[in-house]
Design an enzyme around this catalytic site. Sequence first.
Site, PDB file in Angstrom:
ATOM      1  N   CYS A 324     164.139  57.367 -66.378  1.00  0.00           N
ATOM      2  CA  CYS A 324     163.594  58.427 -65.521  1.00  0.00           C
ATOM      3  C   CYS A 324     162.708  59.395 -66.288  1.00  0.00           C
ATOM      4  O   CYS A 324     162.512  60.534 -65.874  1.00  0.00           O
ATOM      5  CB  CYS A 324     164.719  59.173 -64.833  1.00  0.00           C
ATOM      6  SG  CYS A 324     165.551  58.117 -63.655  1.00  0.00           S
ATOM      7  N   ASP A 325     162.182  58.966 -67.426  1.00  0.00           N
ATOM      8  CA  ASP A 325     161.217  59.790 -68.149  1.00  0.00           C
ATOM      9  C   ASP A 325     159.824  59.286 -67.788  1.00  0.00           C
ATOM     10  O   ASP A 325     159.549  58.089 -67.921  1.00  0.00           O
ATOM     11  CB  ASP A 325     161.459  59.656 -69.663  1.00  0.00           C
ATOM     12  CG  ASP A 325     160.654  60.673 -70.440  1.00  0.00           C
ATOM     13  OD1 ASP A 325     159.419  60.728 -70.225  1.00  0.00           O
ATOM     14  OD2 ASP A 325     161.230  61.389 -71.265  1.00  0.00           O
TER      15      ASP A 325
END
Length: 376
Positions: A324-325
């Site tokens: 989720c970066d």
Amino acid sequence: MTTRIREFLRNRTEDGPCLVVDLDVVRDNYNAFAKTLPDTRVFYAVKANPAPEVLALLAKLGSCFDTASVPEIEMVLAAGSPPDRISYGNTIKKERDIARAFALGVRLYAVDCKPEVEKVARAAPGSKVFCRILSDCVGAEWPLSRKFGCEPGMAVDVLEHALKLGLEPHGVSFHVGSQQRNQHAWDRALASAAAVFKECGERGMNLAMVNLGGGFPTKYLKNVPSVKTYGSAIFKALRKHFGNRIPETIIEPGRGMVGNAGTIEAEVVLVSKKSEEDDVRWVYLDIGKFGGLAETMDESIRYPVRTPRDGDAMAPCVLAGPTCDSMDVLYEKEPYMLPVSLEIGDKVLIEGTGAYTATYSSVAFNGFSPLKTYHI
Ligand SMILES: *Cc1c(COP(=O)(O)O)cnc(C)c1O
């Protein structure tokens, strides 16, 4: 991708991405490097892949090792190498780590400034030191910047300082940049090294060794010249700058030793678009920048990706990792061509991934496990 790796992956039942390294390829690479130059010694750059199986194989073949920390030195010793085949090649060392390396028997150290020489003189008295000089890294796909090394003129003072403090000024080192695709890149660096030898000679220091560093490339998408081609270009440059007095040489291959020995198997998690009209698909894999593909940073290293649908029509896509970066995108500026028919659940093979992958993978970012590795 070798037959042995293909066989191994066919029989693997565990879930999740993995790296498989074929040790036979590492052996062939070592043998090629050992023959590159007359009278050269191979110091494998441990950071490229410090797996115990790789270190043990290379120790058995007679390789020496370039290390950057006490744990790397300990791993090499545990793999069966004597300490006289280890260099502590990092120019940035804590004095207590130098002392520990000295206690373990290491007698060869890299420096690039006087304060570092002073640390080595105190913690590893009488040892050999070589001074790293700057290199512009033109032609390298993974350049190394100005972080390491000093101007050649300063190297002479650094080595003289070492002599004054009871160390043995042994030689000069440089690194022409990693994934160096131009075999002539060593020429300019060797001109500087020869100048340091000459100036040192005039001040009564007879240097013995040139450390030619790493930089030998692995084949990714584009072909690269063979190790033999590099060897003859380097030998010509040595002749040109040192004449009949060619010094001892060291090479420190990392990527070139293990890169092509490894293949990563990964899985397509999602294929999607940002709007119905968009032609560019986003393909998300279960591996990304945090799972071992850190060298895709700035899209520097472009790995070959094979799919079970190669041969079908191709179209560009953005290739991204699973975390989720938002930084976890592998190729976007220059989109990657993949088959249009690619589907969720397909297994893909990422080739040339034996170097600088497994140890770059994070411990548990977003809960993803570090990259599983198998050395066969
Ligand atoms: C990383 C490194 C190497 C290996 O470089 P490659 O380009 O992977 O061959 C060699 N020497 C030193 C000092 C290094 O830091």
